[in-house]
Design a protein around this motif. Sequence first.
Motif, PDB file in Angstrom:
ATOM      1  N   GLU A  58       0.822  -1.215   0.000  1.00 46.34           N
ATOM      2  CA  GLU A  58       0.000   0.000   0.000  1.00 46.34           C
ATOM      3  C   GLU A  58       0.856   1.265   0.000  1.00 46.34           C
ATOM      4  O   GLU A  58       0.438   2.289  -0.536  1.00 46.34           O
ATOM      5  CB  GLU A  58      -0.940   0.000   1.209  1.00 46.34           C
ATOM      6  N   VAL A  59       2.042   1.194   0.614  1.00 46.69           N
ATOM      7  CA  VAL A  59       2.882   2.403   0.678  1.00 46.69           C
ATOM      8  C   VAL A  59       3.991   2.401  -0.369  1.00 46.69           C
ATOM      9  O   VAL A  59       4.864   3.264  -0.364  1.00 46.69           O
ATOM     10  CB  VAL A  59       3.481   2.600   2.086  1.00 46.69           C
ATOM     11  N   GLY A  60       3.960   1.420  -1.291  1.00 45.83           N
ATOM     12  CA  GLY A  60       4.867   1.486  -2.435  1.00 45.83           C
ATOM     13  C   GLY A  60       6.083   0.586  -2.395  1.00 45.83           C
ATOM     14  O   GLY A  60       6.978   0.722  -3.228  1.00 45.83           O
ATOM     15  N   TYR A  61       6.131  -0.350  -1.447  1.00 49.96           N
ATOM     16  CA  TYR A  61       7.253  -1.279  -1.399  1.00 49.96           C
ATOM     17  C   TYR A  61       6.840  -2.662  -1.892  1.00 49.96           C
ATOM     18  O   TYR A  61       5.670  -2.903  -2.210  1.00 49.96           O
ATOM     19  CB  TYR A  61       7.836  -1.349   0.018  1.00 49.96           C
ATOM     20  N   VAL A  62       7.786  -3.569  -1.945  1.00 48.87           N
ATOM     21  CA  VAL A  62       7.545  -4.899  -2.476  1.00 48.87           C
ATOM     22  C   VAL A  62       7.511  -5.896  -1.327  1.00 48.87           C
ATOM     23  O   VAL A  62       8.479  -6.005  -0.570  1.00 48.87           O
ATOM     24  CB  VAL A  62       8.648  -5.296  -3.485  1.00 48.87           C
ATOM     25  N   PRO A  63       6.406  -6.622  -1.161  1.00 44.12           N
ATOM     26  CA  PRO A  63       6.323  -7.589  -0.067  1.00 44.12           C
ATOM     27  C   PRO A  63       7.380  -8.680  -0.189  1.00 44.12           C
ATOM     28  O   PRO A  63       7.822  -9.019  -1.292  1.00 44.12           O
ATOM     29  CB  PRO A  63       4.918  -8.189  -0.230  1.00 44.12           C
ATOM     30  N   LEU A  64       7.782  -9.217   0.953  1.00 46.70           N
ATOM     31  CA  LEU A  64       8.700 -10.349   0.949  1.00 46.70           C
ATOM     32  C   LEU A  64       8.035 -11.549   0.291  1.00 46.70           C
ATOM     33  O   LEU A  64       6.814 -11.736   0.426  1.00 46.70           O
ATOM     34  CB  LEU A  64       9.072 -10.738   2.383  1.00 46.70           C
ATOM     35  N   PRO A  65       8.811 -12.389  -0.403  1.00 46.50           N
ATOM     36  CA  PRO A  65       8.260 -13.666  -0.859  1.00 46.50           C
ATOM     37  C   PRO A  65       7.737 -14.458   0.334  1.00 46.50           C
ATOM     38  O   PRO A  65       8.238 -14.307   1.462  1.00 46.50           O
ATOM     39  CB  PRO A  65       9.474 -14.361  -1.492  1.00 46.50           C
ATOM     40  N   ALA A  66       6.738 -15.288   0.099  1.00 46.95           N
ATOM     41  CA  ALA A  66       6.057 -16.004   1.190  1.00 46.95           C
ATOM     42  C   ALA A  66       7.024 -16.801   2.064  1.00 46.95           C
ATOM     43  O   ALA A  66       6.888 -16.836   3.291  1.00 46.95           O
ATOM     44  CB  ALA A  66       4.987 -16.920   0.608  1.00 46.95           C
ATOM     45  N   ASN A  67       8.023 -17.440   1.431  1.00 43.10           N
ATOM     46  CA  ASN A  67       8.945 -18.276   2.218  1.00 43.10           C
ATOM     47  C   ASN A  67       9.817 -17.433   3.146  1.00 43.10           C
ATOM     48  O   ASN A  67      10.108 -17.830   4.284  1.00 43.10           O
ATOM     49  CB  ASN A  67       9.822 -19.128   1.296  1.00 43.10           C
ATOM     50  N   LEU A  68      10.223 -16.235   2.688  1.00 43.06           N
ATOM     51  CA  LEU A  68      11.046 -15.371   3.532  1.00 43.06           C
ATOM     52  C   LEU A  68      10.220 -14.749   4.658  1.00 43.06           C
ATOM     53  O   LEU A  68      10.710 -14.581   5.779  1.00 43.06           O
ATOM     54  CB  LEU A  68      11.693 -14.268   2.701  1.00 43.06           C
ATOM     55  N   LEU A  69       8.965 -14.419   4.360  1.00 36.61           N
ATOM     56  CA  LEU A  69       8.094 -13.876   5.398  1.00 36.61           C
ATOM     57  C   LEU A  69       7.850 -14.921   6.478  1.00 36.61           C
ATOM     58  O   LEU A  69       7.880 -14.610   7.681  1.00 36.61           O
ATOM     59  CB  LEU A  69       6.766 -13.417   4.791  1.00 36.61           C
ATOM     60  N   GLU A  70       7.649 -16.157   6.064  1.00 34.62           N
ATOM     61  CA  GLU A  70       7.441 -17.229   7.038  1.00 34.62           C
ATOM     62  C   GLU A  70       8.686 -17.442   7.885  1.00 34.62           C
ATOM     63  O   GLU A  70       8.600 -17.674   9.104  1.00 34.62           O
ATOM     64  CB  GLU A  70       7.062 -18.533   6.305  1.00 34.62           C
ATOM     65  N   LYS A  71       9.834 -17.337   7.251  1.00 32.25           N
ATOM     66  CA  LYS A  71      11.098 -17.445   7.986  1.00 32.25           C
ATOM     67  C   LYS A  71      11.211 -16.330   9.027  1.00 32.25           C
ATOM     68  O   LYS A  71      11.635 -16.574  10.169  1.00 32.25           O
ATOM     69  CB  LYS A  71      12.283 -17.368   7.010  1.00 32.25           C
ATOM     70  N   ALA A  72      10.826 -15.112   8.641  1.00 38.20           N
ATOM     71  CA  ALA A  72      10.877 -13.982   9.569  1.00 38.20           C
ATOM     72  C   ALA A  72       9.924 -14.193  10.733  1.00 38.20           C
ATOM     73  O   ALA A  72      10.262 -13.922  11.898  1.00 38.20           O
ATOM     74  CB  ALA A  72      10.542 -12.683   8.832  1.00 38.20           C
ATOM     75  N   LYS A  73       8.716 -14.687  10.438  1.00 36.35           N
ATOM     76  CA  LYS A  73       7.738 -14.940  11.505  1.00 36.35           C
ATOM     77  C   LYS A  73       8.252 -15.998  12.485  1.00 36.35           C
ATOM     78  O   LYS A  73       8.123 -15.835  13.710  1.00 36.35           O
ATOM     79  CB  LYS A  73       6.409 -15.398  10.899  1.00 36.35           C
ATOM     80  N   ASN A  74       8.825 -17.080  11.951  1.00 32.09           N
ATOM     81  CA  ASN A  74       9.360 -18.136  12.819  1.00 32.09           C
ATOM     82  C   ASN A  74      10.544 -17.631  13.621  1.00 32.09           C
ATOM     83  O   ASN A  74      10.722 -18.002  14.787  1.00 32.09           O
ATOM     84  CB  ASN A  74       9.771 -19.356  11.983  1.00 32.09           C
ATOM     85  N   ARG A  75      11.331 -16.811  12.986  1.00 35.30           N
ATOM     86  CA  ARG A  75      12.494 -16.236  13.664  1.00 35.30           C
ATOM     87  C   ARG A  75      12.046 -15.407  14.866  1.00 35.30           C
ATOM     88  O   ARG A  75      12.616 -15.496  15.949  1.00 35.30           O
ATOM     89  CB  ARG A  75      13.274 -15.373  12.672  1.00 35.30           C
ATOM     90  N   TYR A  76      10.990 -14.622  14.645  1.00 40.94           N
ATOM     91  CA  TYR A  76      10.515 -13.808  15.751  1.00 40.94           C
ATOM     92  C   TYR A  76       9.812 -14.661  16.815  1.00 40.94           C
ATOM     93  O   TYR A  76      10.012 -14.452  18.018  1.00 40.94           O
ATOM     94  CB  TYR A  76       9.555 -12.715  15.271  1.00 40.94           C
ATOM     95  N   LYS A  77       9.010 -15.601  16.370  1.00 44.55           N
ATOM     96  CA  LYS A  77       8.298 -16.475  17.314  1.00 44.55           C
ATOM     97  C   LYS A  77       9.266 -17.158  18.270  1.00 44.55           C
ATOM     98  O   LYS A  77       9.003 -17.286  19.476  1.00 44.55           O
ATOM     99  CB  LYS A  77       7.504 -17.528  16.540  1.00 44.55           C
ATOM    100  N   ASN A  78      10.414 -17.578  17.736  1.00 41.31           N
ATOM    101  CA  ASN A  78      11.421 -18.272  18.546  1.00 41.31           C
ATOM    102  C   ASN A  78      12.469 -17.325  19.131  1.00 41.31           C
ATOM    103  O   ASN A  78      13.425 -17.778  19.761  1.00 41.31           O
ATOM    104  CB  ASN A  78      12.099 -19.359  17.709  1.00 41.31           C
ATOM    105  N   LYS A  79      12.282 -16.019  18.873  1.00 38.10           N
ATOM    106  CA  LYS A  79      13.167 -14.986  19.404  1.00 38.10           C
ATOM    107  C   LYS A  79      14.641 -15.287  19.082  1.00 38.10           C
ATOM    108  O   LYS A  79      15.519 -15.243  19.931  1.00 38.10           O
ATOM    109  CB  LYS A  79      12.982 -14.817  20.914  1.00 38.10           C
ATOM    110  N   VAL A  80      14.878 -15.606  17.793  1.00 37.08           N
ATOM    111  CA  VAL A  80      16.228 -15.920  17.337  1.00 37.08           C
ATOM    112  C   VAL A  80      16.996 -14.621  17.114  1.00 37.08           C
ATOM    113  O   VAL A  80      16.582 -13.768  16.315  1.00 37.08           O
ATOM    114  CB  VAL A  80      16.203 -16.738  16.025  1.00 37.08           C
ATOM    115  N   THR A  81      18.098 -14.456  17.800  1.00 39.91           N
ATOM    116  CA  THR A  81      18.862 -13.227  17.700  1.00 39.91           C
ATOM    117  C   THR A  81      19.987 -13.364  16.661  1.00 39.91           C
ATOM    118  O   THR A  81      20.306 -14.449  16.201  1.00 39.91           O
ATOM    119  CB  THR A  81      19.474 -12.845  19.058  1.00 39.91           C
ATOM    120  N   GLY A  82      20.581 -12.216  16.317  1.00 41.45           N
ATOM    121  CA  GLY A  82      21.683 -12.210  15.365  1.00 41.45           C
ATOM    122  C   GLY A  82      21.208 -12.094  13.930  1.00 41.45           C
ATOM    123  O   GLY A  82      20.034 -11.802  13.659  1.00 41.45           O
TER     124      GLY A  82
END
Length: 314
Positions: free
Chosen positions: A286-310
Amino acid sequence: MKKILLVMFGAFVLIIGCGGNKTSDNKSSLEGVVKVDGSSTVFPITEAVAEEFGKVHPKVRVTVGISGTGGGFKKYVMGEIDINDASRLIKSKEIKKAKENNIDYIELPVAYDGLSVVLNNDNDFVDYLTVDELNSIWKAESTIKTWKDLRPEWPDQKIKLYGPGTDSGTFDYFKEAIIGKKNNIRSDFTKSEDDNVLVQGVSGSKYAMGFFGYAYYAENQSKLKVAPIDGGNGAVIPTPETINNGSYTPLSRPIFIYVNPESTKRNEVDVFVEFYLENSSQLSSEVGYVPLPANLLEKAKNRYKNKVTGSWLK
């Protein structure tokens, strides 16, 4: 009997009404403050997320600053903010400073961006620019002063240059991609951490050139034109398609938020980040950027869910 039934029905309605109000209250009972600062490039996404989040959780105050990626990291590594918007990866010196203050980070990509080289709408001579030409214009030892210096058939008019300030991740990325990581960029250009200032500068002079994130170009297409960039395989303009498929090179890049793991122990921060990731695809579009591919977005969600740092690349 009829009177008893009416009383019972009234009580039932009251219970339903109370239950409904309780559900509504629960939905909006989250309170607190979420402090975000950093990149002006990432700002439009974060601002959109904060606005939508506020509709669901009106008692949470989300503050969003635009100190630039570097300026935001200066606050982040001191523990002054919960989240830093970043248009580049965190630098080793910033990681070192964070460790000195016992601060870690969860690195989360949220969208893709294509740095856009923009020109005045009245510019009728630039058909495209090569990476080598951009290097010739922007490198520290550049002798290019006029458009004619770049190509002899172009006007003998001074190039007015506009770009982000040195605290900007966009500045860092452009410098590395066009000038080289170990080389310096010229200093005689108009700098601002506010991309709207750059838009005004380029749109106000026929012979100007500037660069910033794709969203600001998309928002200001009526005021500016974008220069196609030839990275070696022909001239390509930034679009959601060319940014996503990598053909707009070398100026396509992911953009990030950096989350303090300690801050996520506060419910308002934790819920906000989850909301951010859940809604990043729609709101980044909506603000003019390109969404992450589904697999990368899922990776980001899992990364946050598990609080993976670095680094998210590991």
